[in-house]
Design a protein around this motif. Structure first.
Motif, PDB file in Angstrom:
ATOM      1  N   TYR C 437       0.724  -1.394  -0.137  1.00 21.95           N
ATOM      2  CA  TYR C 437       0.067  -0.234  -0.009  1.00 21.95           C
ATOM      3  C   TYR C 437       1.014   1.166   0.097  1.00 21.95           C
ATOM      4  O   TYR C 437       0.661   2.094  -0.655  1.00 21.95           O
ATOM      5  N   ALA C 438       1.882   1.414   0.804  1.00 28.19           N
ATOM      6  CA  ALA C 438       2.818   2.190   0.651  1.00 28.19           C
ATOM      7  C   ALA C 438       3.789   2.472  -0.206  1.00 28.19           C
ATOM      8  O   ALA C 438       3.946   3.604  -0.934  1.00 28.19           O
ATOM      9  N   ARG C 439       4.180   1.236  -0.637  1.00 27.73           N
ATOM     10  CA  ARG C 439       5.149   1.036  -2.055  1.00 27.73           C
ATOM     11  C   ARG C 439       4.373   1.579  -3.212  1.00 27.73           C
ATOM     12  O   ARG C 439       5.175   2.265  -4.076  1.00 27.73           O
ATOM     13  N   ALA C 440       3.110   1.533  -3.311  1.00 34.29           N
ATOM     14  CA  ALA C 440       2.250   1.874  -4.478  1.00 34.29           C
ATOM     15  C   ALA C 440       2.244   3.340  -4.664  1.00 34.29           C
ATOM     16  O   ALA C 440       1.809   3.999  -5.724  1.00 34.29           O
ATOM     17  N   THR C 441       2.926   4.157  -3.764  1.00 33.80           N
ATOM     18  CA  THR C 441       3.071   5.686  -3.940  1.00 33.80           C
ATOM     19  C   THR C 441       4.103   5.928  -4.828  1.00 33.80           C
ATOM     20  O   THR C 441       4.196   7.162  -5.088  1.00 33.80           O
ATOM     21  N   ARG C 442       5.038   5.129  -4.945  1.00 32.83           N
ATOM     22  CA  ARG C 442       6.111   5.266  -5.722  1.00 32.83           C
ATOM     23  C   ARG C 442       6.024   5.971  -7.058  1.00 32.83           C
ATOM     24  O   ARG C 442       6.587   6.971  -7.125  1.00 32.83           O
ATOM     25  N   ALA C 443       5.165   5.296  -7.724  1.00 30.37           N
ATOM     26  CA  ALA C 443       4.767   5.861  -9.166  1.00 30.37           C
ATOM     27  C   ALA C 443       4.517   7.459  -9.021  1.00 30.37           C
ATOM     28  O   ALA C 443       4.664   8.303  -9.860  1.00 30.37           O
ATOM     29  N   VAL C 444       3.436   7.493  -8.036  1.00 30.54           N
ATOM     30  CA  VAL C 444       2.834   8.720  -7.887  1.00 30.54           C
ATOM     31  C   VAL C 444       3.808   9.774  -7.539  1.00 30.54           C
ATOM     32  O   VAL C 444       3.840  11.005  -8.250  1.00 30.54           O
ATOM     33  N   ILE C 445       4.872   9.624  -6.711  1.00 28.90           N
ATOM     34  CA  ILE C 445       5.794  10.467  -6.488  1.00 28.90           C
ATOM     35  C   ILE C 445       6.721  10.791  -7.615  1.00 28.90           C
ATOM     36  O   ILE C 445       7.247  11.774  -7.836  1.00 28.90           O
ATOM     37  N   ARG C 446       7.091   9.710  -8.175  1.00 27.97           N
ATOM     38  CA  ARG C 446       8.015   9.829  -9.341  1.00 27.97           C
ATOM     39  C   ARG C 446       7.274  10.805 -10.334  1.00 27.97           C
ATOM     40  O   ARG C 446       7.851  11.824 -10.894  1.00 27.97           O
ATOM     41  N   ASN C 447       6.188  10.840 -10.670  1.00 33.55           N
ATOM     42  CA  ASN C 447       5.316  11.800 -11.388  1.00 33.55           C
ATOM     43  C   ASN C 447       5.477  13.107 -10.897  1.00 33.55           C
ATOM     44  O   ASN C 447       5.565  14.115 -11.762  1.00 33.55           O
ATOM     45  N   ASP C 448       5.310  13.110  -9.722  1.00 34.68           N
ATOM     46  CA  ASP C 448       5.106  14.451  -9.200  1.00 34.68           C
ATOM     47  C   ASP C 448       6.454  15.324  -9.257  1.00 34.68           C
ATOM     48  O   ASP C 448       6.496  16.253  -9.637  1.00 34.68           O
ATOM     49  N   TYR C 449       7.623  14.364  -8.909  1.00 38.11           N
ATOM     50  CA  TYR C 449       8.767  14.969  -8.957  1.00 38.11           C
ATOM     51  C   TYR C 449       9.140  15.489 -10.266  1.00 38.11           C
ATOM     52  O   TYR C 449       9.800  16.582 -10.459  1.00 38.11           O
ATOM     53  N   ALA C 450       8.893  14.664 -11.482  1.00 31.73           N
ATOM     54  CA  ALA C 450       8.930  15.248 -12.611  1.00 31.73           C
ATOM     55  C   ALA C 450       8.069  16.419 -12.988  1.00 31.73           C
ATOM     56  O   ALA C 450       8.705  17.224 -13.488  1.00 31.73           O
ATOM     57  N   ASP C 451       7.122  16.554 -12.681  1.00 31.34           N
ATOM     58  CA  ASP C 451       6.164  17.802 -12.568  1.00 31.34           C
ATOM     59  C   ASP C 451       6.814  19.022 -11.881  1.00 31.34           C
ATOM     60  O   ASP C 451       7.089  20.000 -12.545  1.00 31.34           O
ATOM     61  N   PHE C 452       7.299  18.503 -10.608  1.00 32.69           N
ATOM     62  CA  PHE C 452       8.177  19.788 -10.009  1.00 32.69           C
ATOM     63  C   PHE C 452       9.334  20.292 -10.638  1.00 32.69           C
ATOM     64  O   PHE C 452       9.465  21.293 -10.702  1.00 32.69           O
ATOM     65  N   LEU C 453       9.952  19.253 -11.091  1.00 32.50           N
ATOM     66  CA  LEU C 453      11.322  19.673 -11.908  1.00 32.50           C
ATOM     67  C   LEU C 453      10.793  20.277 -13.218  1.00 32.50           C
ATOM     68  O   LEU C 453      11.572  21.454 -13.396  1.00 32.50           O
ATOM     69  N   ARG C 454       9.936  20.272 -13.780  1.00 31.93           N
ATOM     70  CA  ARG C 454       9.456  20.793 -14.811  1.00 31.93           C
ATOM     71  C   ARG C 454       9.002  22.413 -14.721  1.00 31.93           C
ATOM     72  O   ARG C 454       9.407  23.265 -15.124  1.00 31.93           O
ATOM     73  N   LEU C 455       8.228  22.142 -13.504  1.00 33.15           N
ATOM     74  CA  LEU C 455       7.566  23.770 -13.192  1.00 33.15           C
ATOM     75  C   LEU C 455       8.809  24.566 -12.595  1.00 33.15           C
ATOM     76  O   LEU C 455       8.738  25.858 -12.818  1.00 33.15           O
ATOM     77  N   MET C 456       9.580  24.108 -11.990  1.00 30.47           N
ATOM     78  CA  MET C 456      10.644  24.977 -11.476  1.00 30.47           C
ATOM     79  C   MET C 456      11.948  25.054 -12.547  1.00 30.47           C
ATOM     80  O   MET C 456      12.829  25.709 -12.169  1.00 30.47           O
ATOM     81  N   LYS C 457      11.844  24.300 -13.566  1.00 28.99           N
ATOM     82  CA  LYS C 457      12.748  24.628 -14.531  1.00 28.99           C
ATOM     83  C   LYS C 457      13.946  23.899 -13.904  1.00 28.99           C
ATOM     84  O   LYS C 457      15.163  24.529 -13.825  1.00 28.99           O
ATOM     85  N   GLY C 458      13.941  22.954 -12.795  1.00 23.54           N
ATOM     86  CA  GLY C 458      15.207  22.693 -11.997  1.00 23.54           C
ATOM     87  C   GLY C 458      16.051  21.293 -12.596  1.00 23.54           C
ATOM     88  O   GLY C 458      15.626  20.750 -13.355  1.00 23.54           O
ATOM     89  N   GLU C 459      16.996  21.406 -11.830  1.00 27.24           N
ATOM     90  CA  GLU C 459      18.105  20.414 -12.194  1.00 27.24           C
ATOM     91  C   GLU C 459      18.257  19.363 -10.940  1.00 27.24           C
ATOM     92  O   GLU C 459      18.209  19.763  -9.985  1.00 27.24           O
ATOM     93  N   VAL C 460      18.178  18.242 -11.030  1.00 21.37           N
ATOM     94  CA  VAL C 460      18.387  17.367  -9.857  1.00 21.37           C
ATOM     95  C   VAL C 460      19.607  17.462  -9.405  1.00 21.37           C
ATOM     96  O   VAL C 460      20.720  17.450  -9.975  1.00 21.37           O
ATOM     97  N   PHE C 461      19.612  17.897  -7.862  1.00 29.19           N
ATOM     98  CA  PHE C 461      20.776  17.766  -7.152  1.00 29.19           C
ATOM     99  C   PHE C 461      20.971  16.236  -6.580  1.00 29.19           C
ATOM    100  O   PHE C 461      21.949  15.782  -6.570  1.00 29.19           O
TER     101      PHE C 461
END
Lengths: 475, 185, 536
Positions: C437-461
Motif C-alpha cells: 500500500y505504501a510502496r504503491a505511492t512510488r509511481a505517484v511520487i515519481r510523476n510528481d517529482y517530474a512535474d516539480f522539476l518541470r515547473l521549477m525548471k530545475g536540475e536534480v541535485f
C-alpha cells in the motif's frame, strides 16, 4: 516575575490628561461625560494603577497583587466599583483621601506600597476625573482579593502610618510655579506626581520616605537599580538626545543606549507607552532641568560613537574572532566539562558561556543585529554603570516588555545558569564590551537571585530521593 | 625548526598577508630542507610554517583566521596519518612551479593531477566545512574531526543573504522579502 | 483524595512532551504526580554549545542526536546495538532520552489528523478504524495547541483540496502564522500553476513571544536545536509540571511494571538508578509515556498489557523519498525557519483505497553544507567555489515525500536476544518492511517529482526514489482499538488488561495518516489525563 520590592512600581493612580489637559481653560470642566471618562482612563494609565491592582492572570483592577516588602507581603486591593469587595461605596472625598493621603474610607491607613506620597500632588480636577472613571469606566470585580496583608510587628499597626504621614507626607497639591513654563510645569506634574518616577528613582531614608534633595538620583528597587535620571548638566542622561529619551519611554529601548527591563519594562508596558507625544516631551523637558553640576557628579562623557553603522552580519570581524579565540582558550584550559554533553554545571568560561547562551541573538562581537531587534551590548549603559545589579537581574529574569513599537522578549536564565556562571558572563561582558570589568561575585548573584521572585521551578530531584518517601529495595 | 605555532600566533594578520603567498617558496623550501619525514602524532604535529600561506593560495582567501590554522592541520592529520607526506608533495610542487596565487594554481597543471589536487581539495575542504571527514547520520563513531563552526568558509559566500544556522540576523519576518541582491544573483 | 498509602496519585513514566503535558494537567488539578525520566536534564545553551562543537550534524544533515546527552543508562537511539534490525528495511529512529524528550530536535510540525483518518477501514477498506472520532479528540487538539502555542493558517484547507478551512476547529489557531519566506511564496506561486496547493505548515514556533518563549527569528536551526527556545519543546511542560507540584525524578530507568496479584491492576513501578539501586514507587494510576518503542519494550519486560499479543507489533512510520534540486531562478532557501509548507494534494481521497497518502514537505534550509560538499567532491576550489556555492545556495530546493503506512502485525519490535542495556535488560530488535500500500505511492511520487522539476525548471541535485527513508515517526506499537483481542489500549488510552494503566505515546495510533504524529499523541495524552482526573 512580579513583586520587585517595597516600592517597586506600585503606583496607584493618576496621570495627566491627554493633550494639554493642564493647559485647558476652566471652561473645559463642561466637557462631556465621555471626555471626562477618557481623561480618567488616561490618568489611570499614566499613573499605572493596573500594574499593582491586578494580579497576574486576574481580573483588571481586582487587586490581590502581592508586593514584596521588607515588612512582609503587601497585597493590593480591589479598586473596582464592586460594593462588596471594591470601592463601590466610596465617596469622591473618600477616594481622594485614599489616593492622596493613604487613608482608606474605613479610616484605616494604607501602606506606602501605594505611592500616595507621590499622588498627594494630584489636583482636585484630576482626582475627579479619575474617580468618575474608576466608578463608571471600570467593570466591577465581584470577588474577594484573596490573600490578606499580614505584616510583621510592628508594621502590622496601620496606625503607625499616621505618624509616618505626619512626618513625611507633603500635602501640597500641584500648581504651576511663577515663572515656570507650561511645559516645565506639566513635566514636573507628570514626573513627580502622576507617573511617580520618584517612587523608584528617588532614594528612601530608613523610614522608607523619599530623601529630600535627592530626587531622582537613583535607588534600589528590589534587585534592580533605578538609576539617576537627571538629563541636565552632568546628569547621566545629558548625552542623550531629546528624541532618544522620548523613544526610550515610549518603546523601552534606544539603539546603542539602553533597554528597559524589570520594573522599568513594566512601566513602559503598562503606562508610559500610552502617553501622548506632548506628555513624553514634557517629561524629557523636565528631566533636562535637573542638573548635577553642583553635586560632584562626574561630568558625562560626550556621546560615544554610534556602532550602528558597524553592525554587519557575519563572523569574520576581529571582534568575533577574538571572542571565538577566547572561548577556544577557555575550552583548551579545561576541556572536560565542554566535551561532556551532560555536564553543564562545571562549564565556567565567560566567553564560552556567552557564545552558547547569548551570542545567537546579541552576536559574537556583541553588536546586536542590524535592525536593532537584538540590542548591541557593546554600547549599552547596562555594562558601564559600575553596578552589576541590573545586568545580573536581566540575565536571571530576562526581558518581557511590550513597548509602543512591539514586544521584546529575552528568555530568563534563572534556571539555566548558576551563580558562578552568571559571574563569569558578567565579567566577560563588562571586560570585553564595556571597557572595564565589573566587580561581582557569586554571593552577590545569589543575593539578587533571592530578589528575583518569579515562581521558580523545582529542581529535578536526584534519583532515589528520600523526599519522595521512596523505598529502596534489594536489587 | 621553522616558525612554530606559538610564533605564528603572534603574527598579526597584516604581517601574515605581507609575507603570505609572496614568502611561500622560501618558507616551503626551508621546511623541505629540514626534511620532516618523521612520524608525528596528531597532538604533537608541528604546523608546517607554510601551511597558512598555502591555504591562502588554495582557497583564494587572504584573510584566513590564523588562530585556527593549527586546528585545521591537526584535523587533516587526525583523519589521515599520511597527510604530512601528501602535504609536502603538494607544497613542493607549488614551489617548483613558483605559483604565487590561486589564479596561478588554476592555470598550472596541478588541478589536473588527481593526487596533488586531491590534497589541495582536502585542505580547502577543511577550511570550508570546518571539519575533516564526512558526517555520520546515524552514528557517533568515527565522526568528523571538528575544527570550527562559525569560522567555516562555506558560510561566507551567502553571508549577506542567509544565516549561519543558530545565529540571528534580525527580528521576525525579514524573510518575507528576498535578499536585496536577487536581481543579480 | 491523596492517600498516604501511595507515593502518588499518578506516576508518569517519561518526561517528553506527551508525558509532561499530562503531568502538567494532572498536577494543576491538584493531583500528586511523579514523573520518572530515564535521562538527565541539560539547559538549552549546553546543547547549542555541543552542536556548534561536534562537526557531525548540521541543520540539514548528520546525526541529530549528536549534541545531546548520551548516558550508558539512557543511550540515544543511534548507539550501536540499541536497536538491531532483522527485516528488509532498516528502521532506527532518532530519539532522545532526557528531560523534554525527542521534541528537543524535531521540526516543530503540529498537525491535526483529518476526520477521515479515523475511518480508513469504513471509508477505504484498508487499515483500521479508530475507536474514537475526530470530534472526540477535537477538544484535546485544541487544548494541546494552546499549551504548546501552535501557529497555523485559519484559512487553510489542510485536507489539501484547496477548499474551505478544514478540518473543523472550535477556535482559531492560538498563534498567527509566521510570514512565508520569499522562497515559499515563489514556490506557492509556481506550484499553483501545476495544480498543487501549497499550505502553511502548522507548527510550534512562536510567531510572537508566547508564554516564556521568544519570537522565532529564523535562525534556521529548528533541528537539532532551536538556539533561542522559540520553538516548543517538551522540556517546557516538564518544567511546568514541576511548577504545578509534580516531582520529576531524573536518571531513573523504569524497568518493570508490577501487577497486583490478580493481575488486573498495576501495583507499582520499579526503576533503577545509575548506581543500579532499584526503587519501587506506587500510585493509583500509571501513565506510560515513554516513546513508541520504549513503551512496548517496558510492557514486554514486565509481561504486562499483552493478552492480545499486539504489544510491539503494527509498527508504522512515514517512510519517505526525497528530491533535492537546483531551481532555475534564485529563491533563497534558508531565510526563516527550516520548514514552512507542504503539498497536500495526496493527503486524502478515494485513491487511499489503492495507495497511501503522500505529503510532500518542503524544507527551507540553508543548503551550504551539502552544496559545499558536492562542489568539493567535484574538485572545485578557489573563487569559483565561492561563486558556485552562492549560485546553488540561492537555487537549492529540498523536499521530502512522506508516505502513509498501514498497521501490519509483522512489522514489530521484539526484545533482543543478544543485546542488553546498562542494567542487563534486553534491548530491541525491529523487523520492518514497507507494505505494498505504501510502496504503491512510488509511481505517484515519481510523476510528481517530474512535474516539480518541470515547473521549477530545475536540475536534480539528488533524487531518492529507491531507498525508503524513515521520518522518526514511530506509531502503532501499542495499538488502540475496541477489541481486546487485537489491540493493546481502548479509546481512552487505557490498557485492556489493566484498569489503572494508561499508555500515552504515538504508539497507540492505529492509523499513521501522513502527518507528523506528535500533536495527535499530545491530544490523546490530554484526553487520557482528563479521564484519569475523573477517576483518581
Amino acid at each position: 516575575m512580579r513583586g520587585y520590592g517595597l516600592f517597586r512600581r506600585c503606583r496607584f493612580l493618576l496621570g495627566g490628561l491627554a493633550t494639554g489637559m493642564f493647559a485647558a481653560a476652566p471652561g473645559a470642566a463642561h466637557a462631556s461625560e465621555d471626555a471626562l471618562l477618557a481623561r480618567g482612563a488616561y490618568l489611570a494609565r499614566a499613573a499605572d494603577c493596573v500594574a499593582c491592582h491586578t494580579r497576574p492572570g486576574g481580573p483588571v483592577f481586582g487587586g490581590g497583587y502581592g508586593i514584596q516588602s521588607p515588612m512582609g507581603v503587601i497585597y493590593s486591593s480591589n479598586i473596582t466599583p464592586s460594593i462588596r469587595y471594591g470601592i463601590g461605596r466610596w465617596s469622591e472625598a473618600g477616594f481622594a483621601r485614599a489616593v492622596r493621603e493613604g487613608l482608606s474610607s474605613d479610616g484605616r491607613h494604607l501602606y506606602p506600597a501605594m505611592p500616595y506620597d507621590s499622588y498627594s500632588g494630584l489636583t482636585d480636577r484630576d482626582i475627579h476625573a479619575l474617580y468618575i472613571y474608576m466608578r463608571q469606566g471600570v467593570a466591577a470585580v465581584e470577588q474577594p482579593v484573596g490573600a490578606e496583608t499580614r505584616l510583621r510587628f510592628p508594621y502590622n499597626f496601620r496606625g503607625l502610618m499616621g505618624v509616618w504621614n505626619w512626618l513625611f507626607l507633603d500635602r501640597t497639591r500641584f500648581a504651576p510655579r511663577p515663572a515656570e513654563t507650561e511645559r516645565a510645569a506639566r513635566g514636573r506634574y507628570l514626573v513627580e506626581t502622576i507617573a511617580h518616577c520618584g517612587t523608584c528613582h528617588t532614594p528612601r531614608n530608613f523610614m522608607m520616605a523619599a530623601k529630600r534633595g535627592k530626587a531622582l538620583s537613583g535607588a534600589r528597587v528590589g534587585g534592580w537599580f533605578a538609576p539617576d535620571i537627571a538629563a541636565g548638566r552632568n546628569g547621566p542622561l545629558a548625552s542623550w538626545r531629546d528624541e532618544e529619551i522620548d523613544a526610550y519611554l515610549r518603546n523601552g529601548h534606544v539603539r546603542d543606549r539602553a533597554v528597559a527591563a524589570g520594573p522599568m519594562g513594566e512601566a513602559v508596558e503598562h503606562s508610559l507607552r500610552y502617553l501622548t507625544d506632548d506628555d513624553l516631551a514634557a517629561i524629557t523637558y523636565y528631566l533636562r532641568l535637573i542638573d548635577r553640576s553642583g553635586s560632584g557628579a562626574i561630568p558625562v562623557e560626550p556621546r560615544r560613537k554610534t556602532i550602528s553603522g558597524e553592525r554587519e552580519y557575519g563572523f569574520s570581524s576581529a571582534g568575533s574572532e577574538a571572542v571565538l579565540a577566547m572561548a577556544r582558550r577557555e575550552r583548551a584550559a579545561n576541556p572536560g566539562p565542554y566535551a561532556d554533553r551532560r555536564d553543564y554545571r562545571s562549564v565556567a568560561g565567560g566567553a564560552a558561556l556567552y557564545r552558547a547562551a547569548c551570542a545567537s541573538c546579541h552576536q559574537l562581537d556583541g553588536s546586536g543585529t542590524q535592525d536593532d531587534y537584538y540590542p548591541a551590548l557593546r554600547e549599552s549603559t547596562i555594562l558601564r554603570g559600575g553596578k552589576p545589579d541590573n545586568l545580573v537581574m536581566t540575565i536571571l529574569a530576562g526581558v518581557h516588555r511590550n513597548g509602543a513599537d512591539g514586544l521584546a522578549a529575552m528568555p530568563a536564565f534563572r534556571q539555566d545558569l548558576s551563580d558562578a556562571q552568571i559571574v563569569a558572563i558578567v565579567r566577560f561582558l563588562s571586560r570585553t564590551f564595556g571597557g572595564r570589568e565589573m566587580a561581582v561575585d557569586s554571593a552577590q548573584v545569589a543575593a539578587l537571585r533571592r530578589l528575583d521572585t518569579a515562581d521558580f521551578a523545582a529542581q529535578a530531584l536526584p534519583s532515589g530521593s528520600r523526599a519522595l518517601n521512596t523505598r529502596p529495595e534489594r536489587p | 625548526m621553522g616558525l612554530g605555532i606559538y610564533q605564528m600566533k603572534r603574527l598579526t594578520r597584516r604581517t601574515v598577508l605581507a609575507c603570505g603567498v609572496a614568502c611561500l617558496p622560501a618558507m616551503a623550501l626551508f621546511r623541505a630542507s629540514h626534511g620532516s619525514g618523521r612520524a608525528q602524532s596528531v597532538h604533537h604535529a608541528a604546523l608546517p610554517p607554510d601551511f597558512l600561506a598555502l591555504s591562502q593560495l588554495l582557497t583564494g582567501h587572504d584573510d584566513l583566521d590564523t588562530s585556527i590554522a593549527l586546528r585545521v592541520w591537526e584535523a587533516l592529520l587526525g583523519k589521515d596519518p599520511e597527510f604530512s607526506g601528501r602535504y609536502e608533495r603538494l607544497a613542493r610542487a607549488v614551489v617548483a612551479r613558483r605559483l604565487r596565487d590561486h589564479a596561478a594554481y588554476r592555470a598550472s597543471d596541478l588541478p589536473r593531477d588527481a593526487l596533488l589536487h586531491g590534497t589541495a581539495v582536502a585542505i580547502v575542504g577543511a577550511w570550508y566545512l570546518g571539519r575533516v571527514g564526512p558526517m555520520k547520520p546515524r552514528s557517533e563513531t568515527d565522526t568528523p574531526a571538528f575544527i570550527t563552526y562559525e569560522g567555516a568558509l562555506m558560510w561566507r559566500p551567502t553571508i549577506d543573504a542567509t544565516v549561519i544556522p543558530t545565529y540571528a540576523r534580525g527580528g521576525p519576518g525579514f524573510w518575507a522579502e528576498p535578499p536585496a541582491t536577487l536581481q543579480t544573483d | 483524595m491523596t492517600s498516604t498509602q501511595y507515593d502518588a496519585d499518578v506516576i508518569v513514566v517519561g518526561s517528553g512532551v506527551i508525558g509532561s503535558l499530562a503531568a502538567t494537567h494532572l498536577a494543576r488539578n491538584g493531583k500528586s504526580v511523579i514523573m520518572i525520566e530515564a535521562g538527565t536534564r541539560v539547559p538549552r545553551w549546553k546543547i547549542v554549545d555541543s552542536f556548534r562543537e561536534c562537526g557531525n550534524v548540521s541543520t540539514d544533515a548528520g546525526n541529530r542526536n549528536q549534541p545531546y546527552p548520551n548516558e550508558p543508562w539512557a543511550p540515544s537511539s543511534f548507539v550501536p546495538g540499541y536497536i538491531t534490525n532483522s527485516g528488509p528495511i532498516e528502521y532506527v529512529p532518532g530519539m532522545l532520552r532526557m528531560v523534554g524528550g525527542t521534541t528537543w530536535h524535531w521540526g516543530g510540525a503540529c498537525w491535526r489528523l483529518l476526520p477521515n483518518d479515523f475511518r480508513l477501514r469504513s471509508l477505504y477498506g484498508v487499515g483500521r478504524d479508530w475507536p474514537l472520532s475526530y470530534d472526540d479528540l477535537e477538544p484535546f487538539y485544541h487544548q494541546a495547541e494552546r499549551e504548546m502555542g501552535v501557529s497555523g493558517d485559519d484559512s487553510a484547507d489542510y485536507s489539501g483540496h484547496g477548499g474551505a478551512p478544514f478540518p473543523p476547529r472550535q477556535a482559531p489557531f492560538p498563534v498567527r502564522p509566521q510570514a512565508f519566506s520569499y522562497f515559499n511564496k515563489r514556490l506557492r506561486e509556481i506550484l499553483a500553476e501545476g495544480g498543487y496547493p501549497y499550505t502553511y505548515q502548522p507548527n510550534g514556533r512562536a510567531t510572537d513571544p508566547y508564554d516564556e518563549r521568544p519570537a522565532c527569528v529564523g535562525n534556521n536551526n529548528c533541528s537539532p536545536i532551536c538556539p533561542i527556545g522559540a520553538q516548543y519543546s517538551g522540556d517546557r511542560h516538564a518544567t511546568r509540571a514541576e511548577r504545578a507540584g509534580a516531582r520529576l525524578i531524573t536518571d531513573a530507568t523504569v524497568y518493570r511494571l508490577e501487577k497486583t496479584p490478580d493481575g488486573r491492576k498495576i501495583a507499582a513501578v520499579h526503576y533503577f538508578t545509575p548506581e543500579r539501586t532499584s526503587v519501587r514507587l506506587t500510585a493509583r494510576y500509571v501513565l506510560v509515556a515513554a516513546h513508541a518503542l520504549e513503551t512496548p519494550r517496558l510492557l514486554l519486560l514486565s509481561d504486562v498489557a499483552n493478552a492480545s499479543g499486539m504489544v510491539g507489533r503494527n509498527l508504522m512510520d512515514h517512510n519517505a523519498f526525497s528530491l533535492m534540486m537546483i531551481t532555475d531562478e534564485p529563491m533563497w532557501s534558508g531565510r526563516g525557519p527550516v520548514q514552512q509548507g507542504d503539498i497536500l494534494k495526496w493527503r486524502d481521497g478515494a485513491f487511499r483505497r489503492e495507495h497511501g497518502a503522500i505529503r510532500h514537505e518542503v524544507g527551507n534550509f540553508v543548503g551550504n553544507v551539502q552544496i559545499t560538499e558536492r562542489l568539493l567532491s567535484q574538485g572545485l576550489i578557489g573563487p569559483a567555489l565561492d561563486e558556485a556555492i552562492r549560485h546553488m545556495a540561492a537555487r537549492w530546493l529540498f523536499m521530502g515525500s512522506n508516505v502513509e503506512m498501514l498497521p501490519e502485525p509483522t512489522n514489530r519490535m521484539t526484545l533482543s536476544r543478544v543485546n542488553r542495556d546498562f542494567y542487563g535488560l534486553p534491548l530491541m530488535n525491529i523487523h520492518y518492511d514497507v507494505n505494498d500500500y505504501a510502496r504503491a505511492t512510488r509511481a505517484v511520487i515519481r510523476n510528481d517529482y517530474a512535474d516539480f522539476l518541470r515547473l521549477m525548471k530545475g536540475e536534480v541535485f539528488e533524487q531518492n526514489l529507491s531507498v525508503w527513508e524513515n521520518r522518526d515517526h514511530p506509531m502503532g506499537t501499542v495499538i488502540m482499538g475496541s477489541d481486546p483481542r487485537d489491540s493493546v489500549v481502548n479509546h481512552e488510552g487505557r490498557t485492556h488488561d489493566h484498569d489503572n494503566l494508561f499508555l500515552a505515546t504515538t504508539g497507540v495510533m492505529p492509523a499513521a495518516s501522513v502527518v507528523n504524529p506528535t500533536l495527535t499523541g499530545c491530544a490523546l495524552s490530554l484526553r487520557s489525563a482528563s479521564i484519569i482526573l475523573r477517576e483518581v
